[in-house]
Motif scaffolding. Structure first.
Motif, PDB file in Angstrom:
ATOM      1  N   UNK A 190       0.838  -1.202   0.000  1.00  0.00           N
ATOM      2  CA  UNK A 190       0.000   0.000   0.000  1.00  0.00           C
ATOM      3  C   UNK A 190       0.874   1.254   0.000  1.00  0.00           C
ATOM      4  N   UNK A 191       2.016   1.165   0.650  1.00  0.00           N
ATOM      5  CA  UNK A 191       2.919   2.314   0.789  1.00  0.00           C
ATOM      6  C   UNK A 191       3.880   2.429  -0.389  1.00  0.00           C
ATOM      7  N   UNK A 192       4.266   1.269  -0.951  1.00  0.00           N
ATOM      8  CA  UNK A 192       5.331   1.246  -1.958  1.00  0.00           C
ATOM      9  C   UNK A 192       4.885   0.467  -3.191  1.00  0.00           C
ATOM     10  N   UNK A 193       4.415   1.190  -4.209  1.00  0.00           N
ATOM     11  CA  UNK A 193       3.939   0.528  -5.428  1.00  0.00           C
ATOM     12  C   UNK A 193       5.057  -0.212  -6.152  1.00  0.00           C
ATOM     13  N   UNK A 194       6.269   0.338  -6.139  1.00  0.00           N
ATOM     14  CA  UNK A 194       7.399  -0.326  -6.794  1.00  0.00           C
ATOM     15  C   UNK A 194       7.671  -1.694  -6.161  1.00  0.00           C
TER      16      UNK A 194
END
Length: 202
Positions: free
Chosen positions: A152-156
């Motif tokens: 949720x915080x880091x799409x990569x």
């Protein structure tokens, strides 16, 4: 096409000579399954919890039929009309949409960005906007919650994990040589396909 990650798929994978709908059960997760059951199912395919959570992120696109989640929004329990883990406004809108769910109505898996492959699916779970019970449960299970929060915080991080898991799935139990065939149509075995160029006498 919808903004998701690129990943390599090896060429030449063959399909089975047989394909039966009855063989699917027990090999794919269902919305009413517990997290334990789903984790064990993925483990039987040599996929760990991280890979499972990443692969389920494919629900960022597509839709589900109302019949798949109707038990969450209609007469959930004696004390609640809908599943209390759901955002109340979301549940009420689904009740309207699925009022006649016997007519095969459907809803987007990702209500916020349904046509885009992104990490919004995981953000939705944090807000009680998960459509399927098995998806929403991932935000409360200690084995899956940290991964949901990470993606949720880091799409990569999600994209990298998804690509890795898809590459791993693509080489699971590969059929070689005479064990399989390259189908002319992916949904029908070759010997059952009709040759469109063959003229039939009338």
């Amino acid at each position: 096409m919808v903004g998701g990650p690129f990943y390599n798929i090896r060429l030449g994978r063959k399909d089975s000579f047989e394909s039966y709908a009855k063989d699917v059960e027990g090999h794919i997760a269902r919305p009413n399954m517990t997290i334990d059951t789903i984790i064990n199912m993925f483990a039987s395919k040599n996929l760990n919890v991280q890979e499972m959570v990443a692969l389920v992120g494919a629900h960022t696109i597509g839709f589900s039929h109302c019949s798949e989640f109707s038990k969450r929004i209609f007469k959930f329990s004696q004390t609640s009309e809908f599943d209390p883990s759901m955002n109340p406004t979301f549940a009420q809108e689904l009740q309207k949409l699925c009022a006649n769910y016997s007519k095969d109505m459907a809803a987007y898996n990702d209500v916020m960005t349904p046509g885009k492959f992104d990490n919004m699916y995981y953000i939705n779970l944090q807000k009680g906007l998960g459509l399927l019970a098995s998806d929403q449960a991932m935000i409360s299970d200690p084995r899956t919650k940290p991964l949901v929060e990470l993606y949720a915080k880091d799409q990569d991080a999600f994209f990298k994990a998804f690509a890795h898991a898809m590459e791993k799935v693509s080489v699971y139990q590969v059929k070689t040589g005479k064990m399989g065939e390259v189908r002319r149509r992916c949904d029908v075995v070759n010997h059952l396909q009709v040759n469109p160029n063959k003229k039939i006498a009338s």
